[in-house]
Design an enzyme around this catalytic site. Structure first.
Site, PDB file in Angstrom:
ATOM      1  N   SER A   1       0.827  -1.205   0.000  1.00 55.72           N
ATOM      2  CA  SER A   1       0.000   0.000   0.000  1.00 55.72           C
ATOM      3  C   SER A   1       0.861   1.255   0.000  1.00 55.72           C
ATOM      4  O   SER A   1       1.966   1.266   0.569  1.00 55.72           O
ATOM      5  CB  SER A   1      -0.866  -0.002   1.271  1.00 55.72           C
ATOM      6  OG  SER A   1      -1.457   1.260   1.474  1.00 55.72           O
TER       7      SER A   1
ATOM      8  N   LYS B   1       2.202  -3.860   6.780  1.00 56.11           N
ATOM      9  CA  LYS B   1       2.622  -3.935   5.368  1.00 56.11           C
ATOM     10  C   LYS B   1       4.138  -3.780   5.250  1.00 56.11           C
ATOM     11  O   LYS B   1       4.785  -4.490   4.474  1.00 56.11           O
ATOM     12  CB  LYS B   1       1.924  -2.849   4.541  1.00 56.11           C
ATOM     13  CG  LYS B   1       0.415  -3.035   4.402  1.00 56.11           C
ATOM     14  CD  LYS B   1       0.088  -4.218   3.522  1.00 56.11           C
ATOM     15  CE  LYS B   1      -1.406  -4.446   3.384  1.00 56.11           C
ATOM     16  NZ  LYS B   1      -1.747  -5.747   2.782  1.00 56.11           N
TER      17      LYS B   1
ATOM     18  N   TYR C   1      -1.696  -0.958  10.811  1.00 58.01           N
ATOM     19  CA  TYR C   1      -1.976  -1.516   9.479  1.00 58.01           C
ATOM     20  C   TYR C   1      -0.793  -1.265   8.545  1.00 58.01           C
ATOM     21  O   TYR C   1      -0.270  -2.191   7.907  1.00 58.01           O
ATOM     22  CB  TYR C   1      -3.258  -0.895   8.890  1.00 58.01           C
ATOM     23  CG  TYR C   1      -3.403  -1.145   7.401  1.00 58.01           C
ATOM     24  CD1 TYR C   1      -3.662  -2.434   6.925  1.00 58.01           C
ATOM     25  CD2 TYR C   1      -3.256  -0.116   6.477  1.00 58.01           C
ATOM     26  CE1 TYR C   1      -3.772  -2.677   5.561  1.00 58.01           C
ATOM     27  CE2 TYR C   1      -3.371  -0.336   5.122  1.00 58.01           C
ATOM     28  CZ  TYR C   1      -3.628  -1.622   4.666  1.00 58.01           C
ATOM     29  OH  TYR C   1      -3.733  -1.855   3.308  1.00 58.01           O
TER      30      TYR C   1
HETATM   31  P1  NAD Z   1     -10.932  -6.960   1.120  1.00 64.78           P
HETATM   32  O1  NAD Z   1     -11.142  -6.938   2.578  1.00 64.78           O
HETATM   33  O2  NAD Z   1     -12.092  -6.712   0.225  1.00 64.78           O
HETATM   34  O3  NAD Z   1     -10.266  -8.361   0.674  1.00 64.78           O
HETATM   35  C1  NAD Z   1      -9.391  -9.067   1.511  1.00 64.78           C
HETATM   36  C2  NAD Z   1      -9.889 -10.515   1.521  1.00 64.78           C
HETATM   37  O4  NAD Z   1      -9.015 -11.279   2.349  1.00 64.78           O
HETATM   38  C3  NAD Z   1     -11.286 -10.657   2.102  1.00 64.78           C
HETATM   39  O5  NAD Z   1     -12.067 -11.449   1.220  1.00 64.78           O
HETATM   40  C4  NAD Z   1     -11.070 -11.371   3.439  1.00 64.78           C
HETATM   41  O6  NAD Z   1     -12.165 -12.202   3.771  1.00 64.78           O
HETATM   42  C5  NAD Z   1      -9.790 -12.144   3.168  1.00 64.78           C
HETATM   43  N1  NAD Z   1      -8.972 -12.437   4.340  1.00 64.78           N
HETATM   44  C6  NAD Z   1      -8.535 -11.571   5.298  1.00 64.78           C
HETATM   45  N2  NAD Z   1      -7.794 -12.224   6.211  1.00 64.78           N
HETATM   46  C7  NAD Z   1      -7.738 -13.509   5.810  1.00 64.78           C
HETATM   47  C8  NAD Z   1      -7.118 -14.685   6.324  1.00 64.78           C
HETATM   48  N3  NAD Z   1      -6.409 -14.640   7.476  1.00 64.78           N
HETATM   49  N4  NAD Z   1      -7.245 -15.835   5.665  1.00 64.78           N
HETATM   50  C9  NAD Z   1      -7.958 -15.900   4.517  1.00 64.78           C
HETATM   51  N5  NAD Z   1      -8.583 -14.842   3.978  1.00 64.78           N
HETATM   52  C10 NAD Z   1      -8.472 -13.661   4.624  1.00 64.78           C
HETATM   53  O7  NAD Z   1      -9.744  -5.920   0.815  1.00 64.78           O
HETATM   54  P2  NAD Z   1      -9.208  -5.385  -0.579  1.00 64.78           P
HETATM   55  O8  NAD Z   1      -9.577  -3.947  -0.677  1.00 64.78           O
HETATM   56  O9  NAD Z   1      -9.581  -6.314  -1.668  1.00 64.78           O
HETATM   57  O10 NAD Z   1      -7.649  -5.446  -0.286  1.00 64.78           O
HETATM   58  C11 NAD Z   1      -6.841  -6.528  -0.709  1.00 64.78           C
HETATM   59  C12 NAD Z   1      -5.425  -6.297  -0.228  1.00 64.78           C
HETATM   60  O11 NAD Z   1      -4.965  -5.052  -0.762  1.00 64.78           O
HETATM   61  C13 NAD Z   1      -5.289  -6.188   1.290  1.00 64.78           C
HETATM   62  O12 NAD Z   1      -4.101  -6.840   1.682  1.00 64.78           O
HETATM   63  C14 NAD Z   1      -5.184  -4.699   1.533  1.00 64.78           C
HETATM   64  O13 NAD Z   1      -4.440  -4.401   2.694  1.00 64.78           O
HETATM   65  C15 NAD Z   1      -4.472  -4.227   0.268  1.00 64.78           C
HETATM   66  N6  NAD Z   1      -4.736  -2.805  -0.042  1.00 64.78           N
HETATM   67  C16 NAD Z   1      -6.024  -2.376  -0.173  1.00 64.78           C
HETATM   68  C17 NAD Z   1      -6.278  -1.030  -0.427  1.00 64.78           C
HETATM   69  C18 NAD Z   1      -7.694  -0.513  -0.523  1.00 64.78           C
HETATM   70  O14 NAD Z   1      -7.893   0.702  -0.343  1.00 64.78           O
HETATM   71  N7  NAD Z   1      -8.682  -1.341  -0.826  1.00 64.78           N
HETATM   72  C19 NAD Z   1      -5.206  -0.110  -0.570  1.00 64.78           C
HETATM   73  C20 NAD Z   1      -3.908  -0.594  -0.460  1.00 64.78           C
HETATM   74  C21 NAD Z   1      -3.687  -1.956  -0.196  1.00 64.78           C
HETATM   75  N1  UFG Z   2     -12.468  11.849   3.146  1.00 68.07           N
HETATM   76  C1  UFG Z   2     -13.446  12.762   3.479  1.00 68.07           C
HETATM   77  N2  UFG Z   2     -14.628  12.291   3.964  1.00 68.07           N
HETATM   78  C2  UFG Z   2     -14.885  10.956   4.127  1.00 68.07           C
HETATM   79  C3  UFG Z   2     -13.864  10.023   3.778  1.00 68.07           C
HETATM   80  C4  UFG Z   2     -12.660  10.500   3.310  1.00 68.07           C
HETATM   81  O1  UFG Z   2     -13.251  13.967   3.346  1.00 68.07           O
HETATM   82  O2  UFG Z   2     -15.982  10.593   4.582  1.00 68.07           O
HETATM   83  C5  UFG Z   2     -11.197  12.331   2.572  1.00 68.07           C
HETATM   84  C6  UFG Z   2      -9.964  12.003   3.391  1.00 68.07           C
HETATM   85  O3  UFG Z   2      -9.744  12.994   4.381  1.00 68.07           O
HETATM   86  C7  UFG Z   2      -8.893  11.950   2.310  1.00 68.07           C
HETATM   87  C8  UFG Z   2      -9.652  11.418   1.080  1.00 68.07           C
HETATM   88  O4  UFG Z   2     -11.020  11.681   1.334  1.00 68.07           O
HETATM   89  O5  UFG Z   2      -8.444  13.247   2.018  1.00 68.07           O
HETATM   90  C9  UFG Z   2      -9.460   9.920   0.853  1.00 68.07           C
HETATM   91  O6  UFG Z   2      -9.761   9.221   2.051  1.00 68.07           O
HETATM   92  P1  UFG Z   2      -9.946   7.637   2.087  1.00 68.07           P
HETATM   93  O7  UFG Z   2     -10.349   7.267   3.470  1.00 68.07           O
HETATM   94  O8  UFG Z   2     -10.834   7.187   0.972  1.00 68.07           O
HETATM   95  O9  UFG Z   2      -8.485   7.070   1.727  1.00 68.07           O
HETATM   96  P2  UFG Z   2      -7.081   7.293   2.433  1.00 68.07           P
HETATM   97  O10 UFG Z   2      -6.190   7.956   1.423  1.00 68.07           O
HETATM   98  O11 UFG Z   2      -7.228   7.955   3.746  1.00 68.07           O
HETATM   99  O12 UFG Z   2      -6.585   5.806   2.685  1.00 68.07           O
HETATM  100  C10 UFG Z   2      -6.758   4.750   1.724  1.00 68.07           C
HETATM  101  C11 UFG Z   2      -6.914   3.423   2.475  1.00 68.07           C
HETATM  102  C12 UFG Z   2      -5.631   3.095   3.193  1.00 68.07           C
HETATM  103  C13 UFG Z   2      -4.514   3.087   2.193  1.00 68.07           C
HETATM  104  C14 UFG Z   2      -4.417   4.415   1.464  1.00 68.07           C
HETATM  105  C15 UFG Z   2      -3.349   4.376   0.394  1.00 68.07           C
HETATM  106  O13 UFG Z   2      -7.973   3.507   3.411  1.00 68.07           O
HETATM  107  O14 UFG Z   2      -5.732   1.826   3.778  1.00 68.07           O
HETATM  108  O15 UFG Z   2      -5.670   4.706   0.847  1.00 68.07           O
HETATM  109  O16 UFG Z   2      -3.510   3.276  -0.404  1.00 68.07           O
HETATM  110  F1  UFG Z   2      -3.351   2.861   2.843  1.00 68.07           F
END
Ligand code: NAD
Ligand code: UFG
Length: 358
Positions: A124, A152, A148
């Site tokens: 991330s 990572k 979190y």
């Molecule tokens: P998500 O929660 O939709 O998907 C994660 C999946 O992993 C879920 O289906 C959950 O049930 C499964 N899971 C969690 N722990 C598990 C375990 N111990 N064993 C088996 N399955 C398990 O999340 P996502 O948005 O699809 O994210 C996928 C990956 O990308 C994550 O590692 C997350 O940290 C990373 N990531 C996500 C974002 C974002 O904003 N969505 C940003 C940066 C990184």
């Molecule tokens: N924001 C608002 N109102 C809301 C939600 C968000 O103003 O109700 C703003 C936040 O302050 C920020 C922007 O919208 O400026 C984006 O916020 P998000 O919560 O959608 O995303 P973040 O950038 O804070 O974080 C996300 C994931 C993290 C990840 C990061 C980078 O939640 O886990 O992107 O990948 F690490």
């Protein structure tokens, strides 16, 4: 290629499963459903025309993972499984380290036992912490500000050490920026439980009338309009980035990290305007104080992905908003909108929780 997707029924995993299956790969899903629904497998069947094998299990179950890798003759793993809520990680850090770090070690051990050497890891942009400069390239110092993010970073370091110890290992950490959007069909998408923390699903629920207004967390940042700027990337672009990552790993052993972003930042107010235009619905907002831990701006330098993977994002902000809205009315929020009487031509019931996929 036979590819295992841990967390394969989650948001990013399910979209990547579609892209891989469409490219001719054999996909196996592994998930414990702690943040997803088993019916995603049926939706993937509808989308791909294939019944993708689904193993229910926890990645910390090394024996089950080893058996799965061997039984399906897996040659590469994409490791999506993990917990991802920043606030929750502050309240329950041990759960995050146990699930994310211990889960990754278990996966590496299973891969070693099954002699699987290729791994793509979901990292991330959060590992960069407070930006020292923008856009963020992969040489920017890392500094996580919550458990979190630290989980990572720990995993990246463990993977780096594992590669140093085993020259056969090939690992690529993909540092995602802000994934948004949904499959164009509206059959799969992001479905956070309760009130969303992230901006895009929140906008979607305000446009649907489920929430009254968007709280804009701060309008006094040094950005174009004072609101936070992020690099939003369509989940379908992210999915194709994983295909490119696998192709790259086939040529290049060792360890590397690569940003997956667009290089373009948008402010919260720009996102609100774009979503209102895409949905044709009002998205009222209120300016409220900054959210603790937020940074002013975060966007990628995506050059390394272009150079090494031959990949770049192609979908626009309009695509991201349109597909999120389509998912809202067809998948995630259908039932609620139907109650409002505002989606007259959709079939009854919420397909998200229905055994039948229309
Ligand atoms: P998500 O929660 O939709 O998907 C994660 C999946 O992993 C879920 O289906 C959950 O049930 C499964 N899971 C969690 N722990 C598990 C375990 N111990 N064993 C088996 N399955 C398990 O999340 P996502 O948005 O699809 O994210 C996928 C990956 O990308 C994550 O590692 C997350 O940290 C990373 N990531 C996500 C974002 C974002 O904003 N969505 C940003 C940066 C990184
Ligand atoms: N924001 C608002 N109102 C809301 C939600 C968000 O103003 O109700 C703003 C936040 O302050 C920020 C922007 O919208 O400026 C984006 O916020 P998000 O919560 O959608 O995303 P973040 O950038 O804070 O974080 C996300 C994931 C993290 C990840 C990061 C980078 O939640 O886990 O992107 O990948 F690490």
């Amino acid at each position: 290629m036979n590819i295992l997707l841990t967390g394969g029924t989650g948001y990013i995993g399910s979209h990547t499963a579609v892209a891989l299956a469409e490219a001719g790969h054999h996909v196996v899903l592994f998930d414990n459903f702690c943040n997803s629904q088993p019916d995603v497998a049926q939706r993937l069947h509808t989308l791909t025309g294939q019944a993708l094998p689904l193993v229910e299990g926890d990645v910390r179950n090394t024996a089950l993972l080893t058996h799965t890798l061997q039984a399906h003759q897996i040659s590469a793993v994409i490791h999506f499984a993990g917990l991802k809520a920043v606030g929750e990680s502050v309240a329950q850090p041990l759960d995050y380290y146990a699930n994310n770090v211990q889960g990754s070690i278990s996966l590496l051990q299973a891969m070693q036992a099954a002699q699987v050497n290729t791994l793509v890891f979901s990292s991330s942009a959060t590992v960069y912490g407070e930006p020292h400069y923008l856009p963020l390239d992969e040489t920017h110092p890392t500094a996580a500000t919550n458990p979190y993010g630290r989980s990572k970073l720990h995993i990246e370091e463990i993977l780096r050490d594992a590669c140093a110890a085993d020259p056969a290992l090939r690992v690529l950490c993909l540092r995602y920026f802000n994934p948004v959007g949904a499959h164009a069909s509206g059959l799969i998408g992001d479905n956070p439980r309760g009130v969303p923390n992230n901006l895009m699903p929140y906008l979607s629920r305000v446009a649907a009338g489920e929430l009254p207004h968007v709280n804009v967390f701060g309008a006094d940042y040094p950005t174009i309009d004072g609101t936070g700027v992020r690099d939003y990337i369509h989940v379908a672009d992210l999915a194709s980035g994983h295909l490119a990552a696998l192709a790259h790993l086939a040529q290049r052993p060792g360890f590397d990290v690569i940003n997956l972003g667009t290089g373009q930042g948008y402010s919260v107010l720009q996102m609100i305007d774009a979503f209102a235009a895409a949905s044709g619905r009002p998205v009222p907002h209120r300016i409220v104080p900054r959210r603790a831990g937020d940074i002013a701006a975060c966007y990628a330098r995506p050059d390394k992905a272009a150079r090494l993977l031959g990949w770049q994002a192609t979908r626009t902000l309009q695509d991201m908003c349109r597909d999120t809205w389509h998912w809202q009315i067809r998948g995630a929020g259908h039932e609620q909108l139907e109650q409002l009487g505002s989606v007259p031509n959709l079939p009854p019931g919420n397909p998200q929780h229905s055994p039948h996929i229309p």
